[in-house]
Write an enzyme that holds these catalytic residues in place. Structure first.
Site, mmCIF file in Angstrom:
data_model
loop_
_atom_site.group_PDB
_atom_site.id
_atom_site.type_symbol
_atom_site.label_atom_id
_atom_site.label_comp_id
_atom_site.label_asym_id
_atom_site.label_seq_id
_atom_site.Cartn_x
_atom_site.Cartn_y
_atom_site.Cartn_z
ATOM 1 N N ASN A 1 34.519 -77.976 30.095
ATOM 2 C CA ASN A 1 33.676 -79.038 29.863
ATOM 3 C C ASN A 1 32.962 -79.782 30.965
ATOM 4 O OD1 ASN A 1 35.622 -80.393 31.616
ATOM 5 N ND2 ASN A 1 36.685 -81.087 29.725
ATOM 6 N N CYS B 1 29.874 -77.721 20.234
ATOM 7 C CA CYS B 1 31.136 -77.981 21.128
ATOM 8 C C CYS B 1 31.569 -79.339 20.676
ATOM 9 C CB CYS B 1 30.397 -77.715 22.761
ATOM 10 S SG CYS B 1 29.142 -78.906 22.581
ATOM 11 N N ASP C 1 30.234 -82.682 21.374
ATOM 12 C CA ASP C 1 29.135 -83.566 20.910
ATOM 13 C C ASP C 1 27.959 -82.770 20.471
ATOM 14 O OD1 ASP C 1 30.512 -86.096 20.871
ATOM 15 O OD2 ASP C 1 30.000 -86.091 23.091
ATOM 16 N N TRP D 1 25.727 -81.347 22.654
ATOM 17 C CA TRP D 1 24.522 -81.330 23.269
ATOM 18 C C TRP D 1 24.698 -80.583 24.718
ATOM 19 C CZ3 TRP D 1 25.025 -86.830 22.046
ATOM 20 C CH2 TRP D 1 25.945 -87.638 22.798
ATOM 21 N N LYS E 1 21.519 -85.014 27.342
ATOM 22 C CA LYS E 1 21.600 -86.189 28.238
ATOM 23 C C LYS E 1 20.998 -86.081 29.631
ATOM 24 C CE LYS E 1 25.714 -87.856 27.216
ATOM 25 N NZ LYS E 1 26.542 -88.884 27.014
ATOM 26 N N ARG F 1 23.346 -86.561 32.794
ATOM 27 C CA ARG F 1 23.791 -85.236 33.750
ATOM 28 C C ARG F 1 23.180 -85.176 35.075
ATOM 29 N NH1 ARG F 1 26.978 -85.972 30.317
ATOM 30 N NH2 ARG F 1 27.219 -84.978 28.399
#
Lengths: 549, 577
Positions: free
Chosen positions: B273, B336, B338, B340, B378, B382
Site C-alpha cells: 500500500n 485494489c 479504492d 485509484w 489523487k 499523493r
C-alpha cells in the site's frame, strides 16, 4: 595422432542441442582434437563449433538410456546436449573432459590453427618495445632502453627489453633485482608528457623482518625525481597485509630510507577472493528463480562491484598524483603482476588519450599485461564454473576489462573501441585460436616459440573488415583526462558479459544499429551538402565571370 | 507575497552534497513569489520552484552560520548555510508557507513538470479527447456501450462522466453494483483489446465483508465476462497482498468470493500500500544521500528499502494482465482498495505493454489522462500539493514512471519518448522509431537497475559525463536541418543552371563562347565547409578540465601530515562525485 586416443567416440547421431536464445536442434555431434561440432546437416551450417579449451566444466545426467551432458563454458554460456545411448554419452563426456584439460600447451589449438585470412600486418611485430620507447624518447632523455634481461636471467617474468632511468647502469639493475620480489626491479610503465611525471611498477621490496635496505634501489627510484620534489609509492595491499609480508621476506619501503617518497596503501583483493567473487556473481546471474531482494543481496554478497570500485579508486588516485599533484608514482603489490598492472593500465586509460584508441589499447595490453608478465596461463585456465579450486585462478584481467567498460560507459564518446572489443578480449584471454594469451611471461612465450608457431590475435583483429565491428561510431578524439565517477550509484553490472546468455540483447542491438544508421546518415548528408555547396560556388563564380568579362 | 519577509540574502553558502570537508559555493539567495533562486559567484543559477519543495529543515546553528536543508520532490537536495540566524529563520518560515500554497489548477503540473507555461500545458492536456481514445480502441461496439449512469457524477464522484460498460448491463445493475463497491467505484472499462476482444476493467474492492453478496455486482461481472465472446472466464486481480485484503474483510470490505461469481478466476498480486511505498522511497533516498557510500552499503540499502521489489511487483502485475489478454484471450478486472492507486498503475502499465500507441508521446499522455486523471488518482494528495495529510503522500506515480523507464531501458526502440520525457513529462522530443515490441509475452528478468537519473538528477557528477542519447538526438535534429539544406541548395543550383543556360543562349547569339575556364578561380575562392559541429557542449567532459575547483580540496588532503595509513577513499570519490 595423440588426440585419437582421447576421442573415444568421434561421432554420435541424433544429438539434441539446447542453447540460449535458440530453439533446440537435432543433429550429428562430432568430436575433433580441438572442437566440439554439432551440425543438423541442413544448409551445411554448423549449429555449434566450440573450442574444447572454452569448456570450463561438464555435468552428466541420465534419464533411462538418454544421457544429457551440460557444458559450462568459460565465457559463462551453458549449453546442453541430449545424447541417446548411455555409452556414447559417457564416452563423449570423458573425451570432452580430457580434451578440455590438456596438460601441454603445445597441444593447444593455436599450434594447429591455420589462418583463413591473409596476414597484412604480423601482430607479433605490431607493438615492439623499441617503437613504444620512441614515443617517449622524443619527449625526454631521462630514460633509456636496457637489455639487461636479454636472456631472462635477471627477472624471469620481465621482457628482454625494459625502460629504466638513463643514469642507472645495468650493474645497478642487477643488484636492485635481488632486492625486489621475483627480480622485478622498478621499470617505467608510463611517461606523462604534460606533467613530465612517470608511473613505475615493480615487485615488493624484500626488506624482511630486519628491515634490509638496498642503496641501489633507493638510488634507482630517486633518480626519477627532480631535486626537491616528492613522489608517491602506491602499495596495492593494506598496511596489515604488507606488514605480514615481512615475515615471508617481503615488505614495503621504510620512510627512513625513502624520505622523498610517501607511501599510500590502497587495498585491492587478489587470488581466490576474486575467483570466489566471480563464482558467486555468475551464480547469481544464472539463477532464474530468485526474487528482487535475493538478487540484490546476492549481487552485494559477490562483492564484484566492490572490487571494481577499489581498483578504479586506486587508478584514480594514481592519475591524481600524476596530473594534479605532478608527482611521480611507483606502484607495487606483492609480485607486481596482478593488481599492480590493473592500476597502472587503468591510470593510463584515464590520463592518456592514445590508450583509448584501438591501437593504443592493444599496445597497452601488450605492454602492461603481456610483456609485464601477467600470468595469463595460470589466471585464465579456469573460469566461474570450475569445481577444482586451484590456487592461481583469478579473474584479474576480466576485472580490468570491466573497469574499462565502466569508464567507457561514463565517457561513451572518448573511446575508439566499443563494448564488443572488450568482450572479444575477454573471450580470447580464456580460449582462443591465437597464441597471444598463451604462456605466463615473455620468457615462456619465447621458449614455446609462439611467434613462429602460432598466429597473433592482433594480426586478426587489425584487419579493416574485423575492426569495423569493434569501432565506436561515437568516437571523437579528445585530449583530456577523463575522471570517472566511482560512486556505487554510478557503477553498473556489466550485462554484456554477465547477463549475455540470460537476457537477449536483441532490442539493445536494434537500438545500437539505429544509432549507427543515424550517424552514417549524418555523414552522408554532410558530404552531400558539401558537394552541393561547392557546385553552387562554382556556378556563382561562373556567373560572375560571365557578367564581368 | 505576505509570506516573504526577506527577499535577498547575501554570502549564503551552498554545500556540495557529497563533499566530506564542507566544500561550498558562496552566492546570493533570492526569494520570489514562485521560486527560490541561488546565484553563485560563478553566476550559475539554481532555481527551485516553491511547490517542488517537499521539506525544509533548519539544522542546529554552526560557527559558519545557520544550515538550511531543502528537499525537493524531484529528489534535489540543497544544503544552504545562511550567515545570520534571523535571515535563515525568515526564509525558513516563508518557504514553509510558500511551499504549501499550490492551488487546485496545479494538480496537472505534477512535480516533474517545473516549467512556467502551466496554463499552456493545461490546455494541452484538455485537448486530449478521451471519447476519441475509446473510439480508437474500438468501443462502443456490439459488446460495450457508453453509459450515461454517471452523467452528473451521481453514482461515483471520482469517476469520469463517460463510462463504458457491457451493453447487457442495465442501469439498475450498475447502480446496484456501485452500492456494493467501495466509494461507488463499480467495474468499468479501462482498455479494450480489439483483436482479442478482451478488456481490462477496473473497480474498487467489493463490500463483501465475510459473507455479503450482491446480485447486481455478480451480474455485472458476468456481463463483462460475456462481453468477451472468445473466452468463458475472466480474471479478477486483486493487486493487494492477500493479508491486507483479508484484513479489509473485517471492516466490511474485502474481495470477491469465487463461489459467488460464475466464471471468474481470482488472483492476488501483492503490491504493497501507499504507506509502505512512501517509507520505502524514504529509505532509498536516505541511502542515496549517504556520503562516501560503499558498494555493499549501497546494495544492502537498496535491498532493505525494498524499492525495486515494489517496482517489480507492479511490473509483474502488469505482465500478468498482458499475458491474460494476449495468451489466454481472457478479460481482466483489476482492483485494489479504492481502485485509484495500484489499480491505475497496473491498468496503465498493462495497456502500455499491450498497445504500442501508448508508447508514443501522445499516446502516453492519453494513457495518463485516461487511467490516472479521469479515474481519479489523487495527484493532489499523493504529491502533497496542498497542505494536507502527510500520510496521503505516496510515490505511486513515480513508481509508474519508473516502471515505464525500466521498459524503455529494455526496449529502447519501442518508445517514442525517452528518459528526459519521463523525467519531466516534458516537451516533445523525437526519438527512435517504433520497434517490433513484444511486450505481451516478455517475461521480465529480475535484474532491475537503480534509476540513477531519477534519484540523482541534480547530482551531475554521478551521471555519465557524455550522453549518447543527447548526441544522437542532436544528430537527428541536425539530419533534418541538413535535409532541408540539401533541398535549398538543389533548388538554388537548379535556378542558377536555368539562368545560365538562358544567359549562354543569349550570349551565344552575341559573342562566341567565353574561352576562359572558370574552374581555376573557383577552386581558389571556394573554401570547403568543414563538418558542422554537433553541438560541442554535449561532448565536453564535466569535471575534467584542469581548472576544476575540486583540485585544491584534494591537494589539502595530500599535504596534511597523516598517519601511516592514509585512506583517500573519499578523496577520489569526492573528486569524482
Amino acid at each position: 595422432m595423440e588426440f585419437a586416443e582421447l576421442i573415444k567416440t568421434p561421432r554420435v547421431d541424433n544429438v539434441v542441442l539446447h542453447r540460449p536464445f535458440y530453439p533446440a536442434v537435432e543433429g550429428t555431434l562430432c568430436l575433433t582434437g580441438h572442437h566440439l561440432i554439432l551440425s543438423s546437416r541442413q544448409d551445411n551450417t554448423e549449429e555449434l563449433w566450440l573450442l574444447h579449451s572454452n569448456i570450463d566444466a561438464i555435468d552428466k545426467r541420465f534419464v533411462g538410456s538418454l544421457g544429457t551432458v551440460i557444458i559450462k563454458c568459460k565465457d559463462f554460456r551453458i549449453i546442453q546436449l541430449d545424447i541417446p545411448g548411455m555409452e556414447e554419452c559417457l564416452n563423449i563426456a570423458s573425451s570432452i573432459e580430457a580434451l578440455s584439460t590438456l596438460d601441454s600447451i603445445t597441444l593447444m589449438y593455436p599450434f594447429f590453427y591455420r589462418p583463413m585470412f591473409e596476414v597484412i600486418e604480423d601482430g607479433w611485430h605490431s607493438f615492439l618495445p623499441e617503437q613504444e620507447f620512441k614515443l617517449y624518447s622524443s619527449a625526454t632523455s631521462q630514460w633509456r632502453l636496457s637489455y639487461v634481461n636479454k636472456e631472462f636471467a635477471v627477472c624471469p617474468t620481465y621482457p628482454p627489453i625494459v625502460i629504466v632511468p638513463e643514469s642507472i647502469d645495468d650493474e645497478t639493475l642487477r643488484k636492485v633485482a635481488t632486492f625486489r620480489h621475483g627480480g622485478r626491479f622498478p621499470v617505467l610503465s608510463y611517461y606523462h608528457q604534460k606533467s613530465k611525471r612517470v608511473i613505475m611498477r615493480s615487485g615488493q621490496p624484500l626488506t624482511g623482518t630486519n628491515g634490509r635496505r638496498c642503496k641501489e634501489d633507493e638510488k634507482l627510484i630517486n633518480a626519477t625525481l627532480r631535486a626537491g620534489s616528492r613522489g608517491y609509492i602506491i602499495d596495492t595491499r593494506s598496511l596489515n597485509v604488507a606488514q605480514q609480508a615481512r615475515a615471508k621476506g617481503g615488505g614495503f619501503e621504510q620512510e627512513a630510507h625513502y624520505p622523498q617518497w610517501r607511501r599510500i596503501h590502497k587495498s585491492i583483493e587478489r587470488y581466490h577472493i576474486l575467483q570466489e567473487s566471480l563464482i558467486k556473481l555468475v551464480e547469481a546471474c544464472n539463477d532464474q528463480t530468485h526474487n528482487m531482494d535475493r538478487w540484490l543481496s546476492k549481487l552485494e554478497a559477490s562483492n564484484w562491484l566492490t572490487h571494481i570500485k577499489e581498483i578504479l579508486t586506486a587508478a584514480c588516485l594514481v592519475a591524481q598524483c600524476i596530473d594534479r599533484e605532478e608527482a611521480s608514482v611507483l606502484i607495487h603489490g606483492t609480485e607486481g603482476t596482478d593488481s599492480t598492472l590493473q592500476v597502472t593500465s587503468l591510470a593510463q586509460i584515464i590520463l592518456e588519450p592514445r590508450s583509448r584508441t584501438i591501437r593504443g589499447f592493444e599496445a597497452l595490453i601488450e605492454r602492461e599485461w603481456l610483456q609485464a608478465g601477467h600470468p595469463f596461463q595460470q589466471r585464465c585456465a579456469q573460469s566461474a564454473y570450475c569445481n577444482t579450486k586451484q590456487k592461481w585462478e583469478a579473474p584479474v584481467f576480466l576485472l580490468f576489462l570491466d573497469c574499462v567498460w565502466q569508464i567507457l560507459r561514463q565517457f561513451p564518446c572518448s573511446f575508439e573501441f566499443n563494448e564488443n572489443f572488450l568482450i572479444m578480449l575477454f573471450e580470447h584471454a580464456y580460449a582462443s585460436q591465437f597464441g597471444t594469451f598463451l604462456g605466463n611471461s615473455e620468457s615462456e612465450r619465447c621458449k614455446l616459440k609462439l611467434q613462429q608457431k602460432t598466429m597473433s590475435l592482433w594480426s586478426w583483429v587489425n584487419q579493416p573488415s574485423k575492426l569495423s565491428k569493434y569501432t565506436n561510431p561515437l568516437f571523437e578524439a579528445n585530449n583530456l583526462v577523463i575522471w570517472p565517477s566511482v560512486a556505487p550509484q554510478s557503477l553498473l553490472l556489466w550485462e554484456g558479459i554477465f547477463l549475455r546468455w540470460n537476457r537477449s540483447s536483441k532490442y539493445l542491438d536494434e537500438a545500437y544499429e539505429e544509432m549507427v544508421n543515424i550517424i552514417e546518415y549524418n555523414k552522408e548528408l554532410q558530404a552531400k551538402v558539401n558537394i552541393l555547396r561547392r557546385q553552387l560556388a562554382e556556378l556563382e563564380t561562373e556567373d560572375e565571370m560571365q557578367e564581368s568579362p | 507575497m505576505e509570506h516573504i519577509r526577506t527577499t535577498k540574502v547575501e554570502q549564503v553558502k551552498l554545500l556540495d552534497r557529497f563533499a566530506t570537508n564542507n566544500k561550498s559555493l558562496t552566492g546570493t539567495l533570492y526569494l520570489t513569489a514562485t521560486h527560490l533562486l541561488f546565484i553563485d559567484s560563478l553566476q550559475k543559477e539554481t532555481w527551485i520552484l516553491h511547490h517542488h519543495i517537499a521539506s525544509v529543515e533548519k539544522l542546529a546553528l554552526t560557527t559558519s552560520g545557520c544550515p538550511l536543508v531543502i528537499q525537493c520532490k524531484n529528489f534535489r537536495i540543497v544544503h544552504f548555510i545562511v550567515p545570520r540566524e534571523r535571515d535563515c529563520h525568515d526564509i525558513y518560515n516563508s518557504l514553509l508557507q510558500l511551499s504549501k500554497q499550490a492551488k487546485y489548477e496545479d494538480l496537472y503540473a505534477f512535480s516533474y513538470n517545473p516549467k512556467q507555461n502551466d496554463s499552456e500545458r493545461l490546455q494541452g492536456w484538455q485537448l486530449i479527447d478521451l471519447a476519441e481514445e475509446y473510439k480508437r480502441m474500438g468501443v462502443p461496439n456490439s459488446h460495450w456501450e457508453l453509459s450515461d449512469a454517471n452523467q452528473e457524477y451521481k453514482i461515483c464522484e471520482t469517476y469520469p462522466r463517460e463510462l463504458y460498460v457491457p451493453w447487457t448491463a442495465k442501469k439498475t445493475v450498475i447502480v446496484g453494483s456501485s452500492k456494493f463497491r467501495s466509494k461507488g467505484r463499480f467495474p468499468v472499462l479501462s482498455y479494450y483489446h480489439q483483436d482479442k476482444k478482451a478488456a481490462i476493467c477496473r473497480c474498487s474492492q467489493p463490500l463483501s465483508g465475510f459473507s455479503a453478496r450482491c446480485m447486481e455486482d455478480e451480474r455485472l461481472l458476468e456481463a463483462i465476462s460475456k462481453a468477451n465472446p472468445v473466452n468463458c472466464y475472466m480474471y479478477v486481480v486483486d493487486t493487494r497482498p492477500k493479508l491486507n485484503a483479508m484484513a479489509n474483510r473485517a471492516a466490511g470490505k474485502g474481495y470477491e468470493n469465487e463461489d459467488n461469481y460464475s466464471s471468474i478466476r481470482f488472483q492476488f498480486v501483492g503490491i504493497e500500500n501507499i504507506h509502505v511505498m512512501r517509507s520505502s522511497l524514504q529509505k532509498l533516498l536516505e541511502v542515496n544521500g549517504t556520503k562516501g557510500l560503499s558498494v555493499n552499503d549501497f546494495y544492502s540499502g537498496l535491498e532493505s528499502s525494498g524499492w525495486l521489489r515494489h517496482i517489480k511487483a507492479v511490473m509483474d502485475a502488469a505482465i500478468f494482465l498482458a499475458r491474460a489478454i494476449m495468451v489466454e484471450n481472457a478479460s481482466v478486472l483489476v482492483h485494489c482498495s479504492d481502485g485509484w492507486d495500484r489499480t491505475s498503475q497496473v491498468c496503465s502499465l498493462g495497456s502500455l505493454l499491450l498497445d504500442s500507441y501508448y508508447r508514443t508521446i501522445r499516446g502516453f499522455m492519453v494513457l495518463i489522462e485516461k487511467d490516472w486523471i479521469s479515474f481519479g488518482h489523487k495527484f493532489s494528495e499523493r504529491c502533497g500539493h496542498l497542505d494536507g495529510d502527510p500520510k496521503e503522500v505516496s510515490p505511486v506515480f513515480t513508481q509508474f514512471l519508473e516502471c515505464v523507464w525500466h521498459l524503455t531501458e529494455q526496449f529502447p526502440q519501442a518508445f517514442e519518448f525517452n528518459e528526459a520525457f519521463l523525467l519531466q513529462i516534458h516537451e516533445h522530443i523525437h526519438s527512435c522509431q517504433f520497434g517490433n515490441f513484444l511486450g505481451n509475452c516478455q517475461k521480465e528478468r529480475e535484474e532491475l537497475k537503480f534509476w540513477r537519473n531519477m534519484y540523482h538528477q541534480f547530482d551531475q557528477t554521478l551521471h555519465p559525463r557524455q550522453s549518447v542519447f543527447n548526441i544522437i538526438m542532436n544528430m537527428n535534429e541536425q539530419n533534418k536541418q541538413l535535409e532541408k539544406d540539401i533541398k535549398d541548395l538543389e533548388s538554388k543550383i537548379k535556378q542558377r543552371k536555368n539562368k545560365q543556360t538562358d544567359d549562354i543562349l543569349t550570349k551565344e547569339l552575341l559573342h562566341s563562347v567565353h574561352p576562359e575556364s572558370p574552374t581555376l578561380k573557383t577552386s581558389l575562392c571556394f573554401k570547403e565547409q568543414t563538418r558542422l559541429p554537433v553541438n560541442d557542449s554535449l561532448r565536453t567532459i564535466e569535471g575534467s578540465s584542469p581548472a576544476d575547483n575540486r583540485y585544491s580540496e584534494y591537494a589539502e588532503e595530500f599535504s596534511k601530515s597523516e598517519p601511516a595509513v592514509v585512506s583517500l577513499e573519499y578523496g577520489v570519490a569526492r573528486m569524482t562525485c
